[in-house]
Design an enzyme around this catalytic site. Structure first.
Site, PDB file in Angstrom:
ATOM      1  N   ASP A  81       0.836  -1.207   0.000  1.00 44.52           N
ATOM      2  CA  ASP A  81       0.000   0.000   0.000  1.00 44.52           C
ATOM      3  C   ASP A  81       0.868   1.254   0.000  1.00 44.52           C
ATOM      4  OD1 ASP A  81       0.772  -0.755   2.667  1.00 44.52           O
ATOM      5  OD2 ASP A  81      -0.632   0.725   3.465  1.00 44.52           O
ATOM      6  N   GLU A 141       0.151  -1.371   5.617  1.00 51.91           N
ATOM      7  CA  GLU A 141       1.159  -0.916   6.580  1.00 51.91           C
ATOM      8  C   GLU A 141       0.920   0.537   6.960  1.00 51.91           C
ATOM      9  OE1 GLU A 141       4.707   0.798   8.321  1.00 51.91           O
ATOM     10  OE2 GLU A 141       3.764   1.444   6.465  1.00 51.91           O
TER      11      GLU A 141
HETATM   12 ZN   LIG Z   1       6.614   2.303   4.344  1.00 54.15          ZN
END
Ligand SMILES: [Zn+2]
Length: 384
Positions: A81, A141
């Site tokens: 992401d 994340e």
């Molecule tokens: Zn990162």
């Protein structure tokens, strides 16, 4: 760069063109399914076992595996992401190469490392080590790390190299954090009734002063050689019912950045002690916490990366700690010796983001070398 790096650069370009903005940060963003499926197809085309793990609808990890024996499992981790492309002055999802740099969202944080892991795994598969190597290309994340959380539930790792951009340093420590909520109670009364009313906000004021003093004195002295001091700040405060009413409630949100050895439990105890010492009473509760990371530089995984970098560049990497939190602690909490090594660049979460393409190629080479060294060391220590 060698001619083989053309494939690495093309792969990175393909990854940047796939929109993987985190939908929890960018409402309506598509999530990581498309990029995870792309990675799995790419691995399959290179003869590597790979699959998608759906963590939540639309939120996917890509996992790949090379297995050459019954030895330990080493995981290479990067996140798929990105943060939003809003506010970027150029090249959000349309990468551009200039002077050995690739510009675009996620080039540095951290699709450069995703590409490096993919290429490294193909190299590793040519001569599989006596154990298992996993690629954990995880979702989310940038928001809640559900991808890394899901991965460690499903797969055991003995060691892990996270590849967040670290500009060629070996990162063996990072801070953790605790979000805590503190609530004071007062006695509601008409604003004229000083003899009846107790302001919860005034009580909180004394607590805030005590917390701030603690931060500036005690925590400044509480330091880690690679991470510097622990810290705490009063992040948000709400309270009061009206202009002419003694405030019955006040809530304070505190963030405490932690050092290795500290836990959410130790922080809550510390907060209660500070409140006590200030002569006040309050409810203290944990809202969220993330562990700090510390991996000994003499551990097998750290040594493997240090030796691999030294061979690749002629110099040992700088051994460093960083203040910000990473997925690394999730792997360490699950029992894996974990360090971080990643490419060089700038502009993570910024208006202009780029990665140094040579550092991406170097990262791929260092990862391959680290895998070889890790399993060689494990094999010799097992024989002894
Ligand atoms: Zn990162």
């Amino acid at each position: 760069m060698s001619s083989g790096d053309g494939e690495l650069t093309a792969l990175l370009g393909d990854l940047v063109r796939i929109d993987s903005q985190n939908p929890d940060l960018v409402p309506g963003a598509p999530g990581e399914r498309a990029i995870a499926e792309f990675c799995v197809r790419w691995f399959a085309a290179h003869g590597i076992d790979a699959w998608v793990d759906e963590v939540k609808p639309g939120r996917c990890n890509a996992v790949a595996r090379v297995r050459g024996g019954d030895g330990p499992t080493l995981t290479l981790c990067a996140h798929l992401d990105t943060v939003s492309i809003d506010g970027m002055t150029a090249h959000g999802l349309e990468p551009r190469i200039e002077d050995g740099r690739m510009y675009g969202r996620g080039t540095y944080d951290m699709k450069g490392a995703v590409a490096a892991i993919m290429v490294a795994l193909v190299e590793v598969a040519k001569d599989p080590p006596a154990g298992t190597v996993l690629a954990a290309l995880v979702c989310d994340e940038e928001f809640a790390s559900i991808g890394a959380g899901d991965f460690v539930q499903r797969y055991h790792s003995d060691a892990c190299i996270v590849t967040e951009p670290g500009d060629g340093r070996l990162i063996v420590a990072h801070k953790g954090f605790v979000w805590a909520e503190i609530g004071t109670s007062g006695v509601a009364a008409h604003g004229s009734r000083w003899e009846d009313g107790v302001s919860a906000i005034a009580r909180m004021g004394r607590i805030i002063a005590a917390l701030d003093h603690f931060d500036r004195t005690v925590l400044r002295e509480h330091t880690h050689p690679l991470l510097g001091p622990a810290s705490m700040h009063c992040a948000m405060v709400t309270g009061g019912d009206g202009w002419s009413t003694y405030a019955p409630h006040c809530t304070l949100r505190v963030e405490r950045r932690t050092l290795p050895g500290e836990s959410a439990a130790s922080v809550l105890k510390e907060l209660r002690r500070i409140i006590d010492t200030a002569g006040e009473q309050a409810e203290v509760r944990e809202v969220m916490s993330r562990s700090p990371l510390e991996c000994p530089p003499e551990s097998v995984i750290a040594r493997s990366v240090i030796d691999s970098v030294t061979t690749a560049t002629g110099d040992a990497p700088e051994i460093a700690g960083v203040a910000y939190w990473m997925d690394a602690a999730i792997f360490a909490d699950a029992g894996a010796e974990t360090v971080d090594y990643g490419p060089t660049g700038a502009g993570a979460h910024g208006a202009v983001e780029w990665v140094d393409l040579e550092s991406v190629a170097r990262c791929a080479g260092v990862l391959t070398g680290s895998v070889t060294r890790y399993f060689m060391t494990k094999a010799t220590t097992q024989v002894r």
